[in-house]
Design an enzyme around this catalytic site. Sequence first.
Site, mmCIF file in Angstrom:
data_model
loop_
_atom_site.group_PDB
_atom_site.id
_atom_site.type_symbol
_atom_site.label_atom_id
_atom_site.label_comp_id
_atom_site.label_asym_id
_atom_site.label_seq_id
_atom_site.Cartn_x
_atom_site.Cartn_y
_atom_site.Cartn_z
ATOM 1 N N ARG A 287 0.738 -1.167 -0.001
ATOM 2 C CA ARG A 287 -0.028 0.146 0.081
ATOM 3 C C ARG A 287 0.870 1.256 -0.088
ATOM 4 N NH1 ARG A 287 -4.979 -1.930 3.880
ATOM 5 N NH2 ARG A 287 -6.306 -2.459 2.368
ATOM 6 N N LYS B 241 -17.240 -15.955 4.573
ATOM 7 C CA LYS B 241 -18.627 -15.539 4.802
ATOM 8 C C LYS B 241 -19.353 -15.288 3.492
ATOM 9 C CE LYS B 241 -18.158 -12.376 8.458
ATOM 10 N NZ LYS B 241 -18.389 -11.424 8.752
ATOM 11 N N GLY C 285 -7.287 -7.639 0.527
ATOM 12 C CA GLY C 285 -7.462 -8.177 1.687
ATOM 13 C C GLY C 285 -6.834 -9.785 1.387
ATOM 14 N N GLY D 81 -12.388 -4.315 1.402
ATOM 15 C CA GLY D 81 -13.695 -3.990 1.423
ATOM 16 C C GLY D 81 -14.128 -2.852 0.411
HETATM 17 P P1 AMP Z 1 -12.690 -13.492 3.561
HETATM 18 O O1 AMP Z 1 -12.231 -12.152 4.412
HETATM 19 O O2 AMP Z 1 -14.296 -13.411 3.638
HETATM 20 O O3 AMP Z 1 -12.054 -13.242 2.199
HETATM 21 O O4 AMP Z 1 -12.148 -14.554 4.143
HETATM 22 C C1 AMP Z 1 -10.752 -14.894 4.276
HETATM 23 C C2 AMP Z 1 -10.785 -16.023 5.162
HETATM 24 O O5 AMP Z 1 -11.405 -17.201 4.849
HETATM 25 C C3 AMP Z 1 -9.238 -16.729 5.086
HETATM 26 O O6 AMP Z 1 -8.731 -16.225 6.437
HETATM 27 C C4 AMP Z 1 -9.456 -18.012 5.010
HETATM 28 O O7 AMP Z 1 -8.707 -18.951 6.042
HETATM 29 C C5 AMP Z 1 -10.642 -18.277 5.388
HETATM 30 N N1 AMP Z 1 -11.428 -19.470 4.611
HETATM 31 C C6 AMP Z 1 -11.293 -20.037 3.290
HETATM 32 N N2 AMP Z 1 -11.811 -21.182 3.041
HETATM 33 C C7 AMP Z 1 -12.331 -21.665 4.321
HETATM 34 C C8 AMP Z 1 -13.188 -22.685 4.680
HETATM 35 N N3 AMP Z 1 -13.225 -23.737 3.968
HETATM 36 N N4 AMP Z 1 -13.373 -22.707 6.137
HETATM 37 C C9 AMP Z 1 -13.125 -21.563 6.890
HETATM 38 N N5 AMP Z 1 -12.669 -20.549 6.537
HETATM 39 C C10 AMP Z 1 -11.969 -20.485 5.209
#
Ligand code: AMP
Length: 395
Positions: free
Chosen positions: A35, A196, A345, A368
Amino acid sequence: MQSIRDINIENKRVLVRVDFNVPLDGEQNITDDKRIRAVLPTINYLLEKKAKIILMSHLGRPAPNSRQKYSLRPVALRLEELSGRKIKFLNDCIGPQVESAVESMQAEDIILLENLRFHSQEKENAEEFSQQLANLGEVFIQDAFGAVHRAHSSTVGVAQFLPSAAGFLLEKEINFFSQILSEPQKPFVAILGGAKVSDKIGVIENLLSRVDNILIGGGMAYTFLKAQGLNIGSSKLEQDKLGIAGQLLEKAKDKIVLPSDHLIADKIDVSANVRTVEKEIPEGWLGVDIGRQTIAQFKQILKEAKTIVWNGPLGIFEIDSFAHGTKEIAEFISDLDCLKVIGGGDTAAAIAKFSLEDKMSHISTGGGASLEYLEGKELPGIVALKEIAEKSSNL
Ligand code: AMP
């Protein structure tokens, strides 16, 4: 929206909102300076124009007594190394000392102000605070793509008081994302993963009419699989999103592609027992990565793509033995000759971990912000610049 190229900045005091919200380890060492590097084109241009440069940023979410942990001082040192210029770091972002330091600036001087979020008024977009910041400059340049989805003093408030324009990083980010939304070359494939579903529903809804396929992996895939009636064991589930997941599948059966096999583990840990299963996941196990068959299926679709946008890792890539799917797909697309845009991210962190940063068309500096842009939302920091431009063109 005005560009930095359109606005008179020669010899002026230029207040620049940058996104220096960098990751730090426990000893205040910067672990990724992407960044900071991303803002260098704007800084160099301002130096060429003999401007007096006042940089302002937030860092993290400081609690009232955590000033040291969230100080931007380490960023000033790194920026000195990267720019080869002396950076004057100030211990606050407003107040008499800041004002007198700014008044005595010479052309090509660079000041970095302390963390904006040490003042709660920043997040409140408080008018008086915005005015105090704005008083420091004669022109405002917005270059913090990672912060424009927030309506804060430094993203919205200051633009009300100064001639304002977008810096080169903000322009570049907007160009890539608007190209993706308005005129993507087809086939257009989106890859969505991460923890999520709730974060990505808006993106799926906005992209559905534009894409040829949405490949879903990561933790969010399991809510969709559960909505199809499959057993997902102890995998990540957002119970309250089952309904909407089911509706999206119904609406876009032929576009949404879900994993057909999974790497499963008995716990989220390097020492976990693991195995691969198709379709159903037994009780006591959870899906931690997409399986081989899914990787092959995703590659089959991706190899035809002319535009790819990727947001969210396909497994728990932080643990090497669960990173295979994310890594293989990242390596595969890095060799494709098409537009490849990576959301910020964790996806950006994964691409960096596999040393594939140079192989992508664009890696966003805003997690975000890029998600909200892909959702089709108006981002307040961009709206503020547009409104200012409209007002001045009507004068
Ligand atoms: P996000 O911030 O929603 O893009 O989520 C990123 C996070 O999702 C990372 O830290 C990953 O470890 C987690 N992630 C990816 N695949 C899985 C999974 N199968 N179960 C739980 N967490 C996950």
